[in-house]
Enzyme design. Structure first.
Site, PDB file in Angstrom:
ATOM      1  N   LYS A 153      33.353  34.109  39.008  1.00 28.93           N
ATOM      2  CA  LYS A 153      33.744  35.260  39.831  1.00 28.93           C
ATOM      3  C   LYS A 153      32.574  36.236  39.879  1.00 28.93           C
ATOM      4  O   LYS A 153      32.058  36.666  38.832  1.00 28.93           O
ATOM      5  CB  LYS A 153      34.965  35.924  39.190  1.00 28.93           C
ATOM      6  CG  LYS A 153      35.948  36.486  40.180  1.00 28.93           C
ATOM      7  CD  LYS A 153      37.235  36.838  39.472  1.00 28.93           C
ATOM      8  CE  LYS A 153      38.128  37.649  40.376  1.00 28.93           C
ATOM      9  NZ  LYS A 153      39.305  38.132  39.667  1.00 28.93           N
TER      10      LYS A 153
HETATM   11  C1  E4P Z   1      42.087  39.198  41.592  1.00 24.70           C
HETATM   12  O1  E4P Z   1      41.231  38.404  41.380  1.00 24.70           O
HETATM   13  C2  E4P Z   1      42.171  40.489  40.904  1.00 24.70           C
HETATM   14  O2  E4P Z   1      41.963  40.246  39.542  1.00 24.70           O
HETATM   15  C3  E4P Z   1      43.504  41.157  41.031  1.00 24.70           C
HETATM   16  O3  E4P Z   1      44.286  40.545  42.022  1.00 24.70           O
HETATM   17  C4  E4P Z   1      43.447  42.630  41.118  1.00 24.70           C
HETATM   18  O4  E4P Z   1      44.754  43.131  41.232  1.00 24.70           O
HETATM   19  P1  E4P Z   1      45.100  44.674  41.004  1.00 24.70           P
HETATM   20  O5  E4P Z   1      44.537  45.462  42.139  1.00 24.70           O
HETATM   21  O6  E4P Z   1      46.600  44.726  40.971  1.00 24.70           O
HETATM   22  O7  E4P Z   1      44.468  45.073  39.687  1.00 24.70           O
END
Ligand code: E4P
Length: 215
Positions: free
Chosen positions: A83
């Protein structure tokens, strides 16, 4: 649409797997910190459980260190998806990962222009954050719709991974928009089961069943 669980919590991941609703896992530094466990221990547990793609995020901001971390993360297993943040260094790392055959998930995407350049850099997944846009009074789902359209226009192979999904409607709208993947916490997966008419109907069946003579 594939379902990824957005969690580093092993019990949550086990439950999503048991429900048949875990095609992969996404994590981020916040989710790992929430477990209170060392990163390596968390990774080992997740990779032992899950067969699908597991997104693990780099924590460096510069290209050379990102690439060092990307190669280290990928060495944990073929299912690891690195990521990377949607920054200049992040997309430069994305391009190098593409050349080296390392799968990537470009994260923190908040605009169609960002999604376009991530696809050109060879991202495996792009993660538009729906809920965080909604949080600032902007329509997060229209971003998912725009990215799906742009990618279809040019046959980009990058998969749209709708992220920051906070409730069942986000999941349904992502599916309607044609997102390839939706990632969500276990709480949202559990909400997808719920309908009051199911509960009322089941109660009536149970009550009526008691009226059926035994012989
Ligand atoms: C995705 O990869 C993210 O980790 C996640 O969906 C972020 O979600 P949030 O905005 O609820 O923290």
């Amino acid at each position: 649409m594939k379902f990824f669980i957005d969690s580093a919590n092993i019990d949550d991941i086990k439950e999503a797997l048991a429900l048949g609703l875990c095609d992969g896992v996404t994590t981020n530094p916040t989710l790992v910190a929430k477990t209170g466990r060392p990163f390596k221990a968390v990774i080992d547990d997740i990779l032992a459980l899950v067969e699908g793609p597991v997104s693990l995020e780099v924590t460096a901001l510069d290209y050379p260190t990102m690439m060092k971390q990307a190669r280290e993360l990928r060495a944990y297993g073929d299912q690891v998806v690195v990521k990377l943040p949607l920054t200049k260094d992040g997309l430069k790392a994305c391009k190098t990962c593409f050349d080296e055959g390392i799968a990537t998930n470009v994260t923190l995407c908040f605009s169609p222009s960002q999604a376009l350049i991530a696809a050109k850099a060879g991202a495996t997944f792009i993660s538009p954050f729906v809920g965080r846009l909604d949080d600032i009074s902007t329509d997060g789902m229209s971003l998912v719709e725009d990215i799906v359209r742009i990618y279809e226009n040019y046959d980009f192979e990058t998969q749209v991974l709708a992220a920051s999904l906070r409730h069942p409607q986000h999941v349904v709208q992502s599916a309607l928009a044609g997102a390839h993947v939706g990632t969500m916490p276990l709480s949202v997966i559990q909400q997808l089961f719920q309908h009051p008419l199911t509960d009322i109907g089941l109660q009536k069946f149970m009550d009526d069943w008691k009226k059926v003579p035994s012989a």
